[in-house]
Design an enzyme around this catalytic site. Structure first.
Site, PDB file in Angstrom:
ATOM      1  N   ARG A 231       0.839  -1.189   0.000  1.00 17.61           N
ATOM      2  CA  ARG A 231       0.000   0.000   0.000  1.00 17.61           C
ATOM      3  C   ARG A 231       0.877   1.243   0.000  1.00 17.61           C
ATOM      4  O   ARG A 231       1.881   1.321   0.714  1.00 17.61           O
ATOM      5  CB  ARG A 231      -0.921   0.039   1.235  1.00 17.61           C
ATOM      6  CG  ARG A 231      -2.132  -0.886   1.140  1.00 17.61           C
ATOM      7  CD  ARG A 231      -3.123  -0.394   0.091  1.00 17.61           C
ATOM      8  NE  ARG A 231      -4.280  -1.276  -0.069  1.00 17.61           N
ATOM      9  CZ  ARG A 231      -4.362  -2.247  -0.960  1.00 17.61           C
ATOM     10  NH1 ARG A 231      -3.333  -2.515  -1.747  1.00 17.61           N
ATOM     11  NH2 ARG A 231      -5.464  -2.961  -1.075  1.00 17.61           N
TER      12      ARG A 231
ATOM     13  N   GLU B  34      -2.934   7.805  -6.302  1.00 19.87           N
ATOM     14  CA  GLU B  34      -2.929   6.994  -7.522  1.00 19.87           C
ATOM     15  C   GLU B  34      -3.978   7.496  -8.509  1.00 19.87           C
ATOM     16  O   GLU B  34      -5.156   7.563  -8.154  1.00 19.87           O
ATOM     17  CB  GLU B  34      -3.175   5.520  -7.173  1.00 19.87           C
ATOM     18  CG  GLU B  34      -2.042   4.920  -6.348  1.00 19.87           C
ATOM     19  CD  GLU B  34      -2.227   3.423  -6.053  1.00 19.87           C
ATOM     20  OE1 GLU B  34      -3.301   2.874  -6.394  1.00 19.87           O
ATOM     21  OE2 GLU B  34      -1.310   2.811  -5.487  1.00 19.87           O
TER      22      GLU B  34
ATOM     23  N   HIS C 111       0.031  -0.056 -10.107  1.00 19.85           N
ATOM     24  CA  HIS C 111      -0.727  -0.900  -9.171  1.00 19.85           C
ATOM     25  C   HIS C 111      -1.196  -2.187  -9.869  1.00 19.85           C
ATOM     26  O   HIS C 111      -2.381  -2.451 -10.028  1.00 19.85           O
ATOM     27  CB  HIS C 111      -1.929  -0.143  -8.606  1.00 19.85           C
ATOM     28  CG  HIS C 111      -2.400  -0.707  -7.287  1.00 19.85           C
ATOM     29  ND1 HIS C 111      -2.970   0.078  -6.318  1.00 19.85           N
ATOM     30  CD2 HIS C 111      -2.376  -1.968  -6.781  1.00 19.85           C
ATOM     31  CE1 HIS C 111      -3.285  -0.676  -5.267  1.00 19.85           C
ATOM     32  NE2 HIS C 111      -2.926  -1.922  -5.535  1.00 19.85           N
TER      33      HIS C 111
END
Length: 527
Positions: A236, A265, A283
């Site tokens: 994370r 993000e 990601h």
């Protein structure tokens, strides 16, 4: 636990088609709507019992509070940072994830980044595409014999360890939950972070993002590491302090970083992404066909198993429900809720109760005190308001109301029982119940032990009066005058002094005040 009714589910993101197929095969209506704005989701969600998301949908308190029927939020993946778990808990909504769905994919990406950092693979590939042939610029190092520090030794940390050991790496780690005795069996020596930092050639983090892990790798942490340490974050964004990482890269204290996650993000600040010693991905930890199929399948099967009353897997805010999936537990839960409702009805004070003590007794309830406590609080807190207490939120609602709840268990007894005592404005009220023949029964109320256990079902009238022969005929006559039939009568074992009685009624007595001339206190409850 009685099966939870889930009739309609909204899937708000791209989830593997098997998720919808499994849900529909089990009689659940499924609607797929992607790319909704927050306002669109708020308008849409009120018609559904369940919501399935991945990581893009932000399930905020506003969304949860707009969902009048919502019972479950299913996250097809591991983390639940995009879900306001506290808001869901207060509303009594179960939040569920798929804890093992993307384990292999996330572990493999971590290993990919570790290998890429050691040999500068992405940079060399881009150099070749630019028409260059620069062998000296991309001199790398072997992984063999190097020390890998793994912070977070759960499912993914374990898989990373076993894979990197095959490259001849020594694996050390830190985890506040998984014990050293467990991790040593898969080749990871545990130690404190202070001991870990100076030893590592590579560090990878695999923890959830929470206050205790935010900024785990920061300026002071990097200062304790070997010069040129390389770090990877596929967990994370925010576990590694991004500003501190950039400073460490600029000073060469950090020799390289592999980043799949960011605080924001997509990241608007491109300083880390553009750094020559950073390998970054958008990601991709769970972005494999296998992981997506596994997560979609897992979340659907977990929801179906919960609806069918078989089991509860992956609930992050409703661990209390895990042991409620047996036929026996259903009746004990009904007992707890009924005792709570009876005590609430018998308190004459308008003041809220301040303390609740729950004692479970007997070997059959030794693992049940948690859900029994929640069940009692459901009965005590139910008042027809919008709070709608259930097993998920009753303790949270009690805490918010300033109620102190304590629970204990007494072993050694063969027959199970539950004793509850509440304190209201300096007075205490107590009830004891059990399950006999599969039926919840009341054994004692405020120290009045009933001759025959009171079946806790239907409409019950409780009253306190001095024991006397004319009492029953007088109460029967008053009920007849009010048009209410007496269906059962339970008397206390004691035959003198103030005692509590129970009468089963055909319907609620409209005016309890009519009993004032006959009794000292009266209450009625429907269970």
């Amino acid at each position: 636990m009685a099966p939870i009714s889930i009739k309609r589910i909204l899937i708000s993101e791209s989830v593997d088609p098997c998720c919808k197929k499994i849900l529909q095969e089990n009689g659940i209506q499924v609607t797929e709507k992607q790319n909704m704005s927050k306002d669109d989701l708020i308008a849409e969600i009120k018609d559904y019992d369940g919501l399935v998301v991945r990581s893009a949908t932000k399930v905020t308190a506003d969304v949860i509070n707009a969902a009048g029927n919502l019972k479950i939020i299913g996250r097809a993946g591991t983390g639940v940072d995009n879900v306001d778990v506290d808001a869901a808990t207060i509303k009594g909504v179960i939040v569920m994830n798929t804890p093992s769905g993307n384990t292999i994919s996330a572990a493999e990406l971590t290993c990919t980044l570790l290998m890429s950092l050691s040999r500068h693979v992405p940079q060399a590939a881009m150099s070749m595409k630019a028409g260059n042939w620069d062998r000296k610029k991309f001199m790398g190092t072997e992984l063999y014999g190097k020390i890998l520090g793994i912070v977070g030794l759960g499912r993914i940390g374990k898989e990373v360890a076993t894979r990197m050991q095959s490259f001849g790496m020594k694996t050390i780690g830190y985890d506040p939950i998984t014990t050293p005795e467990v991790t040593v069996t898969w080749g990871v020596e545990q130690m404190s972070l202070e001991q870990l930092w100076p030893q590592c050639d590579y560090i990878t983090v695999h923890t959830p993002l929470m206050p205790s892990t935010a900024g785990l790798l920061k300026d002071t942490s990097f200062a304790k590491c070997k010069k040129g340490v390389k770090v990877v974050n596929c967990a994370r964004g925010g576990i590694i302090d991004e500003d501190a990482l950039l400073r460490a890269l600029e000073s060469r204290q950090c020799g390289g970083a592999g980043l799949d996650v960011f605080v924001e993000e997509p990241p608007k600040n491109r300083a880390l992404v553009n750094h020559p010693n950073v390998i970054s991905c958008p990601h991709l930890g769970a972005s494999t066909k296998e992981a997506q199929a596994r997560c979609g399948q897992d979340i659907a099967l977990q929801i179906v198993d919960m609806v069918m009353g078989k089991s509860l897997v992956g609930a992050v805010n409703a661990q209390v429900l895990a042991s409620t999936f047996t036929p026996e537990s259903h009746q004990w839960i009904k007992l707890g809720e009924a005792i709570g409702a009876v005590l609430k009805s018998c308190t004459t004070s308008k003041q809220p109760f301040s303390q609740v003590q729950i004692i479970t007794q007997g070997d059959c309830l030794k693992d049940s005190s948690a859900y029994m406590t929640s069940a009692v609080m459901v009965g005590l807190l139910s008042d027809g308001s919008q709070s709608c207490p259930n097993l998920v939120n009753s303790l949270t609602l009690a805490k918010e109301s300033g109620i102190t709840v304590t629970r204990n268990h007494s072993e050694g007894l063969t027959q199970g029982a539950c004793e509850v005592e509440i304190s209201v404005n300096g007075s205490s009220y107590r009830a004891t119940g059990s399950v006999q023949g599969g039926v919840p029964v009341l054994l004692e109320l405020n120290r009045s032990v009933f001759r025959q256990p009171v079946s806790l079902t239907g409409i019950l009238l409780f009253f306190k009066a001095v024991a006397s022969p004319p009492l029953l005929p007088s109460v029967t006559g008053l009920l007849a005058t009010a048009g209410v039939e007496m269906e059962s009568f339970s008397a206390p074992a004691a035959r003198s002094g103030d005692q509590w009685y129970c009468v089963g009624l055909s319907s609620l007595l409209v005016d309890l005040g009519a009993l004032k001339s006959l009794v000292k206190a009266a209450a009625q409850v429907s269970v």
